[in-house]
Design an enzyme around this catalytic site. Structure first.
Site, PDB file in Angstrom:
ATOM      1  N   GLY A   8      28.841  56.463  60.401  1.00 45.84           N
ATOM      2  CA  GLY A   8      29.896  55.740  61.312  1.00 45.84           C
ATOM      3  C   GLY A   8      30.770  56.311  62.036  1.00 45.84           C
ATOM      4  N   ARG A  12      35.213  52.242  65.115  1.00 42.26           N
ATOM      5  CA  ARG A  12      36.775  52.227  64.867  1.00 42.26           C
ATOM      6  C   ARG A  12      37.379  53.023  63.770  1.00 42.26           C
ATOM      7  NH1 ARG A  12      35.389  47.332  67.421  1.00 42.26           N
ATOM      8  NH2 ARG A  12      34.512  46.707  65.573  1.00 42.26           N
ATOM      9  N   GLU A  39      26.640  59.958  71.783  1.00 47.29           N
ATOM     10  CA  GLU A  39      26.750  61.666  71.784  1.00 47.29           C
ATOM     11  C   GLU A  39      28.521  61.752  71.519  1.00 47.29           C
ATOM     12  OE1 GLU A  39      25.289  63.490  75.275  1.00 47.29           O
ATOM     13  OE2 GLU A  39      23.394  62.599  75.031  1.00 47.29           O
ATOM     14  N   THR A  88      32.350  49.447  54.015  1.00 46.55           N
ATOM     15  CA  THR A  88      31.795  48.492  54.671  1.00 46.55           C
ATOM     16  C   THR A  88      31.574  46.991  54.150  1.00 46.55           C
ATOM     17  OG1 THR A  88      30.153  50.187  55.535  1.00 46.55           O
ATOM     18  CG2 THR A  88      29.381  47.885  55.700  1.00 46.55           C
ATOM     19  N   ALA A 111      35.432  49.553  48.201  1.00 44.27           N
ATOM     20  CA  ALA A 111      36.648  48.674  48.231  1.00 44.27           C
ATOM     21  C   ALA A 111      36.526  48.156  49.588  1.00 44.27           C
ATOM     22  CB  ALA A 111      37.883  49.626  48.220  1.00 44.27           C
ATOM     23  N   THR A 112      36.689  46.687  49.563  1.00 45.48           N
ATOM     24  CA  THR A 112      36.581  45.819  51.008  1.00 45.48           C
ATOM     25  C   THR A 112      38.182  46.237  51.620  1.00 45.48           C
ATOM     26  OG1 THR A 112      37.897  44.106  49.580  1.00 45.48           O
ATOM     27  CG2 THR A 112      35.115  44.145  49.941  1.00 45.48           C
ATOM     28  N   ASN A 113      39.051  46.904  50.957  1.00 48.47           N
ATOM     29  CA  ASN A 113      40.154  47.171  51.500  1.00 48.47           C
ATOM     30  C   ASN A 113      40.688  48.499  51.057  1.00 48.47           C
ATOM     31  OD1 ASN A 113      43.067  47.220  52.709  1.00 48.47           O
ATOM     32  ND2 ASN A 113      42.266  45.043  53.395  1.00 48.47           N
ATOM     33  N   HIS A 143      41.555  38.722  62.223  1.00 46.83           N
ATOM     34  CA  HIS A 143      40.990  39.972  62.514  1.00 46.83           C
ATOM     35  C   HIS A 143      40.695  40.101  64.318  1.00 46.83           C
ATOM     36  CE1 HIS A 143      40.551  40.665  58.317  1.00 46.83           C
ATOM     37  NE2 HIS A 143      40.970  41.981  58.487  1.00 46.83           N
ATOM     38  N   LYS A 147      35.165  41.986  65.273  1.00 43.33           N
ATOM     39  CA  LYS A 147      34.956  42.008  63.713  1.00 43.33           C
ATOM     40  C   LYS A 147      33.689  41.044  63.648  1.00 43.33           C
ATOM     41  CE  LYS A 147      36.210  41.427  58.958  1.00 43.33           C
ATOM     42  NZ  LYS A 147      35.572  42.537  58.541  1.00 43.33           N
ATOM     43  N   GLY A 153      35.872  40.767  54.057  1.00 40.43           N
ATOM     44  CA  GLY A 153      35.642  41.166  52.628  1.00 40.43           C
ATOM     45  C   GLY A 153      36.745  41.171  51.683  1.00 40.43           C
TER      46      GLY A 153
HETATM   47  N1  NDP Z   1      37.152  48.696  53.528  1.00 41.61           N
HETATM   48  C1  NDP Z   1      38.449  48.829  54.287  1.00 41.61           C
HETATM   49  O1  NDP Z   1      39.412  49.106  54.099  1.00 41.61           O
HETATM   50  C2  NDP Z   1      37.788  48.612  55.776  1.00 41.61           C
HETATM   51  C3  NDP Z   1      36.558  47.907  56.042  1.00 41.61           C
HETATM   52  N2  NDP Z   1      36.360  47.934  57.238  1.00 41.61           N
HETATM   53  C4  NDP Z   1      34.694  47.564  57.496  1.00 41.61           C
HETATM   54  O2  NDP Z   1      34.177  48.661  57.927  1.00 41.61           O
HETATM   55  C5  NDP Z   1      33.066  48.499  58.619  1.00 41.61           C
HETATM   56  C6  NDP Z   1      33.149  49.149  59.964  1.00 41.61           C
HETATM   57  O3  NDP Z   1      34.526  48.518  60.822  1.00 41.61           O
HETATM   58  P1  NDP Z   1      34.620  49.215  62.185  1.00 41.61           P
HETATM   59  O4  NDP Z   1      34.947  50.791  62.189  1.00 41.61           O
HETATM   60  O5  NDP Z   1      35.786  48.296  62.700  1.00 41.61           O
HETATM   61  O6  NDP Z   1      33.325  48.794  62.913  1.00 41.61           O
HETATM   62  P2  NDP Z   1      32.586  49.540  64.133  1.00 41.61           P
HETATM   63  O7  NDP Z   1      31.733  48.329  64.817  1.00 41.61           O
HETATM   64  O8  NDP Z   1      33.860  50.055  65.045  1.00 41.61           O
HETATM   65  O9  NDP Z   1      31.813  50.811  63.675  1.00 41.61           O
HETATM   66  C7  NDP Z   1      30.620  50.630  62.988  1.00 41.61           C
HETATM   67  C8  NDP Z   1      29.932  52.056  62.994  1.00 41.61           C
HETATM   68  O10 NDP Z   1      28.563  51.895  62.318  1.00 41.61           O
HETATM   69  C9  NDP Z   1      27.615  52.352  63.064  1.00 41.61           C
HETATM   70  N3  NDP Z   1      26.547  51.710  62.622  1.00 41.61           N
HETATM   71  C10 NDP Z   1      26.022  50.310  63.032  1.00 41.61           C
HETATM   72  N4  NDP Z   1      24.807  49.935  62.491  1.00 41.61           N
HETATM   73  C11 NDP Z   1      24.491  51.118  61.977  1.00 41.61           C
HETATM   74  C12 NDP Z   1      23.295  51.387  61.413  1.00 41.61           C
HETATM   75  N5  NDP Z   1      22.347  50.524  60.817  1.00 41.61           N
HETATM   76  N6  NDP Z   1      23.205  52.752  60.595  1.00 41.61           N
HETATM   77  C13 NDP Z   1      23.984  53.636  60.855  1.00 41.61           C
HETATM   78  N7  NDP Z   1      25.301  53.241  61.560  1.00 41.61           N
HETATM   79  C14 NDP Z   1      25.300  52.131  61.958  1.00 41.61           C
HETATM   80  C15 NDP Z   1      28.147  51.924  64.403  1.00 41.61           C
HETATM   81  O11 NDP Z   1      27.395  52.731  65.306  1.00 41.61           O
HETATM   82  P3  NDP Z   1      27.301  52.546  67.056  1.00 41.61           P
HETATM   83  O12 NDP Z   1      28.756  52.408  67.434  1.00 41.61           O
HETATM   84  O13 NDP Z   1      26.637  53.170  67.585  1.00 41.61           O
HETATM   85  O14 NDP Z   1      26.809  50.897  66.749  1.00 41.61           O
HETATM   86  C16 NDP Z   1      29.712  52.522  64.280  1.00 41.61           C
HETATM   87  O15 NDP Z   1      29.881  53.821  64.570  1.00 41.61           O
HETATM   88  C17 NDP Z   1      32.977  46.794  58.755  1.00 41.61           C
HETATM   89  O16 NDP Z   1      32.217  46.274  57.660  1.00 41.61           O
HETATM   90  C18 NDP Z   1      34.447  46.552  58.611  1.00 41.61           C
HETATM   91  O17 NDP Z   1      34.713  45.218  57.955  1.00 41.61           O
HETATM   92  C19 NDP Z   1      37.194  48.243  58.286  1.00 41.61           C
HETATM   93  C20 NDP Z   1      38.368  48.182  58.072  1.00 41.61           C
HETATM   94  C21 NDP Z   1      38.795  48.753  56.856  1.00 41.61           C
HETATM   95  O1  LIG Z   2      36.615  44.702  60.237  1.00 41.78           O
HETATM   96  C1  LIG Z   2      37.834  45.021  59.920  1.00 41.78           C
HETATM   97  O2  LIG Z   2      38.744  45.443  60.892  1.00 41.78           O
HETATM   98  C2  LIG Z   2      38.337  45.207  58.568  1.00 41.78           C
HETATM   99  N1  LIG Z   2      37.474  45.094  57.522  1.00 41.78           N
HETATM  100  C3  LIG Z   2      37.871  44.648  56.169  1.00 41.78           C
HETATM  101  C4  LIG Z   2      37.497  43.251  55.497  1.00 41.78           C
HETATM  102  O3  LIG Z   2      36.616  42.662  55.968  1.00 41.78           O
HETATM  103  O4  LIG Z   2      38.438  42.730  54.848  1.00 41.78           O
HETATM  104  C5  LIG Z   2      39.407  45.289  55.890  1.00 41.78           C
HETATM  105  C6  LIG Z   2      40.388  45.102  57.045  1.00 41.78           C
HETATM  106  O5  LIG Z   2      40.939  43.594  57.023  1.00 41.78           O
HETATM  107  C7  LIG Z   2      39.718  45.358  58.147  1.00 41.78           C
END
Ligand code: NDP
Ligand SMILES: O=C(O)C1=N[C@H](C(=O)O)C[C@H](O)C1
Length: 254
Positions: A8, A12, A39, A88, A111-113, A143, A147, A153
């Site tokens: 990924g 973000r 790219e 994720t 971990a969801t966070n 959020h 999102k 999560g």
């Molecule tokens: N546990 C934690 O602390 C946190 C969890 N999260 C979670 O992390 C996840 C990602 O968040 P965020 O970075 O904001 O999301 P983004 O949408 O910014 O990034 C998602 C990434 O995954 C890629 N992607 C999407 N679909 C696929 C697939 N089928 N196979 C491979 N790669 C894929 C995207 O590629 P492309 O850009 O080309 O679509 C992108 O690079 C979410 O589920 C969010 O809830 C977020 C923040 C904190």
């Molecule tokens: O998608 C986000 O941005 C975030 N996702 C996680 C969640 O679903 O709990 C963690 C964080 O709050 C940010």
């Protein structure tokens, strides 16, 4: 150097993982997975759209994608196990079971966070839920507009801690929408509600409401770097663990 693969990489959180690892003294980005057509250049790292190449070039993989992405990675890791950190959210039961299956073959931290604050909040929520048995529990999360999954999560994890502390099954007591003539609130309900807007990084409020008083516990993430740094710490930790399913609390020694 610990070779970290980012799944990924254009996302973000993924892009912040790459940025944070640029000056790390013990770990580096060895491989970045991006979806075909995207790219990016990461000096010193292999950039690929092939999951097998990601696995081959990594000592540990960090995944912040979407549930279908996580599922595709887990299906590959079942065949070629490697340590994994996944943040994720929105995973379904099948995907959680896949995590468990991979964790029988390699260490997996899910971990969801990834923040320390939420790790502590989970404990405070469990304590308040148990001790304030007559208080109504309502969770609100906010959020950014991009999102995709709701409720977050983290909100669901907090709700699980609250339910468990009262001996309740969250699936039976969770309410995530109220509209129309729905009748009075049931005693054991746990409300979990999502607001979306702007660039809010992540805000979770767990409220305990009774007649005459209420308590609200709030955590606000002010920077997405918090999650990236937490995940990198988790990757460094998980790589030397035995196969098993871990959470951020294990890594933080809580
Ligand atoms: N546990 C934690 O602390 C946190 C969890 N999260 C979670 O992390 C996840 C990602 O968040 P965020 O970075 O904001 O999301 P983004 O949408 O910014 O990034 C998602 C990434 O995954 C890629 N992607 C999407 N679909 C696929 C697939 N089928 N196979 C491979 N790669 C894929 C995207 O590629 P492309 O850009 O080309 O679509 C992108 O690079 C979410 O589920 C969010 O809830 C977020 C923040 C904190
Ligand atoms: O998608 C986000 O941005 C975030 N996702 C996680 C969640 O679903 O709990 C963690 C964080 O709050 C940010």
């Amino acid at each position: 150097m610990l070779n970290i693969g980012i799944y990924g990489g254009s996302g973000r959180v993924g892009s912040l993982l790459i940025k944070n690892l640029q000056n790390d003294e013990v770990a580096k980005v060895s491989c970045v997975h991006v979806i075909e057509g995207i790219e990016i250049e990461v000096p010193g790292a292999v950039v690929t759209n092939d999951i097998d190449t990601l696995i081959q070039n990594s000592d540990v993989i960090i995944d912040f994608t979407l549930p279908e992405g996580t599922q595709a990675l887990l299906e590959k890791l079942l065949i070629t196990p490697k340590p994994l950190v996944s943040g994720t959210t929105g995973l379904n039961d099948h995907q959680i079971n896949l995590l468990r299956e991979v964790a029988q073959k390699a260490p997996v931290l899910y971990a969801t966070n990834m923040s320390l604050g939420i790790a502590i909040l989970k404990r405070l929520v469990a304590l308040a839920s148990e001790k304030l048995r007559d208080f109504d529990i309502e969770i609100v999360e906010m959020h950014h507009r991009y999102k995709k999954d709701a409720p977050s999560g983290t909100a669901l994890t907090l709700a699980e801690f609250a339910a468990k502390a009262r001996g309740l099954d969250l699936d039976e007591v969770r309410v995530s929408g109220r509209d129309g003539n729905i009748g009075e609130r049931k005693k054991d309900e746990i409300g979990v509600f999502a607001l979306r807007g702007g660039d809010i990084v992540g805000r979770h409020t767990v409220g305990f409401y009774n007649d005459g008083e209420y308590l609200e516990l709030n955590h606000t993430a002010t920077s997405r770097d918090t999650f990236a740094k937490g995940a990198i710490k988790a990757a460094k930790w998980v790589v030397s663990q035995e196969p098993g399913l871990y959470t951020i609390d294990d890594c933080l020694g809580l």
